[in-house]
Each structure stands twice: as C-alpha cells, then as structure tokens.
Scaffold this motif. Structure first.
Motif, mmCIF file in Angstrom:
data_model
loop_
_atom_site.group_PDB
_atom_site.id
_atom_site.type_symbol
_atom_site.label_atom_id
_atom_site.label_comp_id
_atom_site.label_asym_id
_atom_site.label_seq_id
_atom_site.Cartn_x
_atom_site.Cartn_y
_atom_site.Cartn_z
ATOM 1 N N PRO A 178 0.821 -1.206 0.000
ATOM 2 C CA PRO A 178 0.000 0.000 0.000
ATOM 3 C C PRO A 178 0.856 1.257 0.000
ATOM 4 N N VAL A 179 0.291 2.355 -0.507
ATOM 5 C CA VAL A 179 1.075 3.592 -0.550
ATOM 6 C C VAL A 179 1.124 4.235 0.835
ATOM 7 N N LYS A 180 0.145 3.917 1.667
ATOM 8 C CA LYS A 180 0.158 4.426 3.038
ATOM 9 C C LYS A 180 0.874 3.406 3.902
ATOM 10 N N GLU A 181 1.615 3.884 4.896
ATOM 11 C CA GLU A 181 2.338 2.947 5.753
ATOM 12 C C GLU A 181 1.336 2.066 6.499
ATOM 13 N N LEU A 182 1.634 0.763 6.596
ATOM 14 C CA LEU A 182 0.719 -0.133 7.297
ATOM 15 C C LEU A 182 0.675 0.216 8.772
ATOM 16 N N ALA A 183 -0.535 0.226 9.329
ATOM 17 C CA ALA A 183 -0.715 0.518 10.752
ATOM 18 C C ALA A 183 -1.768 -0.446 11.276
ATOM 19 N N PRO A 184 -1.846 -0.649 12.583
ATOM 20 C CA PRO A 184 -2.950 -1.465 13.095
ATOM 21 C C PRO A 184 -4.270 -0.799 12.732
ATOM 22 N N LEU A 185 -5.296 -1.590 12.430
ATOM 23 C CA LEU A 185 -6.577 -0.999 12.027
ATOM 24 C C LEU A 185 -7.415 -0.658 13.260
ATOM 25 N N GLY A 186 -8.150 0.460 13.146
ATOM 26 C CA GLY A 186 -9.076 0.828 14.214
ATOM 27 C C GLY A 186 -10.463 0.292 13.896
ATOM 28 N N GLY A 187 -11.470 0.939 14.431
ATOM 29 C CA GLY A 187 -12.842 0.467 14.242
ATOM 30 C C GLY A 187 -13.498 1.083 13.019
ATOM 31 N N LEU A 188 -14.718 0.641 12.751
ATOM 32 C CA LEU A 188 -15.473 1.142 11.596
ATOM 33 C C LEU A 188 -15.700 2.652 11.663
#
Ligand code: IPD
Length: 324
Positions: A178-188
């Motif tokens: 991905p072009v954005k750095e991978l980060a832990p995902l938050g909620g909806l």
C-alpha cells in the motif's frame, strides 16, 4: 487437472497484460461511448457499449494468440452457466465502470485477471483516463504506476511474441502497495467504505444493501456504526485497488462477478488486504466467483483486520443471495 502456476512465466504474462491494458485503454479514451442496439443487458441500469465489446474482442484475440491453451472468461462473451475451472484462465472485464464511461466520469478501468486452479494469480487494472495502473503477481507484491497517457503505444508496448520482450514498466518499478504505511486498524467509525448500487434495485438484495448502508452511516446512539463516510464510485476493480492503496478502508458489494474482482483481488491481497464473504457468515476464504465480497485493507502484522471484519459483519442487515 490442476496446473502448477510455477510452470508459467508469470512475469512475462504480467508484462503482456500491461501492454494489452495500455492498448485497450487507448481504445477506450478515443471512443465515443455508443450503446449497443439494445444499450442495456439485464435492465436500464446495466449498460453495455460497443466499446465494451470491441475492447473485449481485442483482448481475447491478443490473449488467444499469445496463450492459445489457456481459457478465457470475459464479461461480454460470458454465457450463463459458464464456470471458472481449474485450468489457467484469463478473467477479463474490458471496461469496468461502463456507467462511468457512458457518463464520462473518469473512474473506469480495464481489468485483466489471471487465475490458476481458480486462484487469482496475476492482476492488472488500468484507468486510462488518469493513467493510473496497478499490477500484482501472487507472492511477488503489487505496485502502482503513473503511465504517460500520451506515450506512442505502437512502439512502446509491442506484444511481439518472437522474443517475448515488451517495453512496459517492470513489475517492481512502481510504488509498492500500500502507498500508506501499514498501521494497526481501528474500528469502523474511523473508516471510509466503498459501496456500490449495482444493477439489482429491488427484492432482498437491495433491502439488505440499503438497510446496511443506513446502519453503517447512522449515529451510534441510534445503533449505527457512524463510519467516516461511504463512496459509490462505480468500478469494483478500482475499488479493490483503492483498498490496496489504503485510500479506502473497506469495500462491500454483492452482485459483481469474477471478472470485476479477479485482477483487483491479487493487487489487494499482495498489499496485505483480505477478501472475505460479503454476508456475515464467518467464512474467511471465498472463491473468486462468490459474488458477495467484503474487502479490507492491509494492517501492520494484520492487527485489527479480523476485528474490523467481525465488526462489519455485525452491521449487515439481512443476507444477499446471488447465484454463482
Ligand atoms: C460494474 C462495476 C460496478 C459494480 C457492478 C459491476 P461493469 O461492472 O464494477 O462498480 O457495482 O457490480 O457489474 O458493468 O461496469 O463492468
């Protein structure tokens, strides 16, 4: 009979698909969207143009010459009942986003997928109006490229088979997804979700979609997920690429077909994303022709992905039923 994808030169196949996508793109941008004699397929929202048909004819003829032993499944020549088999198969949508093409909204793509044993293995998605091209090979990552739309295609993108050389951007020459750095995902409640109207506008499927959209957007005090927003942009393939880039967090749709998703599937999963059941079934591995999809972007170490899928499933109101 199953085929080992390792027996096929996937890099060369990807280069050829890129070359074909660039040529097909030139056909699309230089065409006037003229609907066929009927103008529509299933109903008045299911459009088809002469360009869809001409571009598919071009693509299938090129692929038939280059890979005469491989199968071909394309939107415009699909025969009801035709199933994706285990044999190496090109899964092609010549214009994904036909409604956009007709309305001249520049979110249109050529979607060229290749599946082996029904597994999406190579994907090329090209938006000829923006010059944005995505490609991915299973196990080798996915990348995005900005193509010079004015390049002289005849010389630069020959699909000449005599030496197999094509002058297209190398598979790893673009920006890695991905072009954005991978980060832990938050909620909806931190997400932008791609949704689509599709062409079925009544019955259980439409109700499931509209009730779910309403619930996703609704404020939390009233039982909603209060997502940041939703986008209905009109190309399943580009939606998957947007999730792969990380500029869209999720994409949810029922009703699209293998040719809408096969190419984007490789691009997304190679960027760390997931494609799971679009119904809240708890099924994480679905076939490419499943027709009900929930796509989620990549996360650092996969953190938060599972939770986000479960949260989304919890907001689906009802069930979508599509034959495949
Ligand atoms: C359509 C687009 C649209 C999606 C539909 C597809 P087409 O493909 O991907 O975004 O909502 O389900 O059929 O008809 O433009 O090739």
């Amino acid at each position: 009979m199953s085929t080992f994808a390792g027996d096929i030169d996937l890099g060369l196949l990807r280069d050829r698909l890129v070359a074909i996508a660039l040529r097909a793109g030139r056909m699309i941008t230089s065409a006037k969207p003229t609907t066929t004699s009927s103008g529509t397929k299933k109903n008045s929202a299911d459009l088809v143009t002469e360009t869809d048909q001409a571009v598919e004819a071009y693509i299938s003829s090129e692929l038939g010459t280059l890979y005469p032993d491989f199968a071909f499944m394309g939107e415009e020549t699909y025969v009801p009942g035709q199933k994706l088999g285990n044999e190496p198969t090109f899964v092609v949508d010549p214009i994904d986003g036909t409604t956009n093409f007709v309305h001249r909204f520049p979110y249109v793509s050529v979607s060229l997928g290749f599946a082996v044993n029904k597994v999406p293995t190579v994907g090329v998605v090209y938006n000829p109006f923006t010059g944005r091209l995505y490609s991915g090979i299973k196990g080798r990552g996915s990348f995005v490229f900005d193509i010079d739309k004015q390049q002289p295609l005849d010389e630069k993108t020959r699909t000449d088979t005599t030496d197999g050389q094509v002058q297209v951007p190398r598979e790893d020459e673009g920006t890695k997804l991905p072009v954005k750095e991978l980060a832990p995902l938050g909620g909806l409640d931190e997400c932008v979700v791609a949704i689509e109207f599709g062409s079925d506008r009544g019955g259980q499927n439409w109700k499931t979609k509209t009730d779910t959209w309403a619930r996703l957007g609704r404020r939390k005090e009233d039982g909603g997920a209060m997502v940041h927003s939703a986008r209905a942009l009109g190309s399943a393939a580009l939606n998957l690429c947007g999730v792969a880039e990380g500029v869209l967090d999720l994409y949810w749709e029922g009703g699209c077909w293998a040719w809408d998703v096969c190419a984007g599937w490789v691009i997304l999963t190679e960027a760390g994303g997931l494609v799971v059941d679009g119904n809240p079934s708890g099924v994480w591995e679905i076939p490419v022709d499943h027709r009900k999809y929930l796509a989620v972007k990549g996360a650092k170490d996969g953190e938060g992905q599972k939770e986000l899928v479960n949260e989304f499933w919890g907001y689906i109101e009802g069930e979508m039923i599509y034959e495949h």
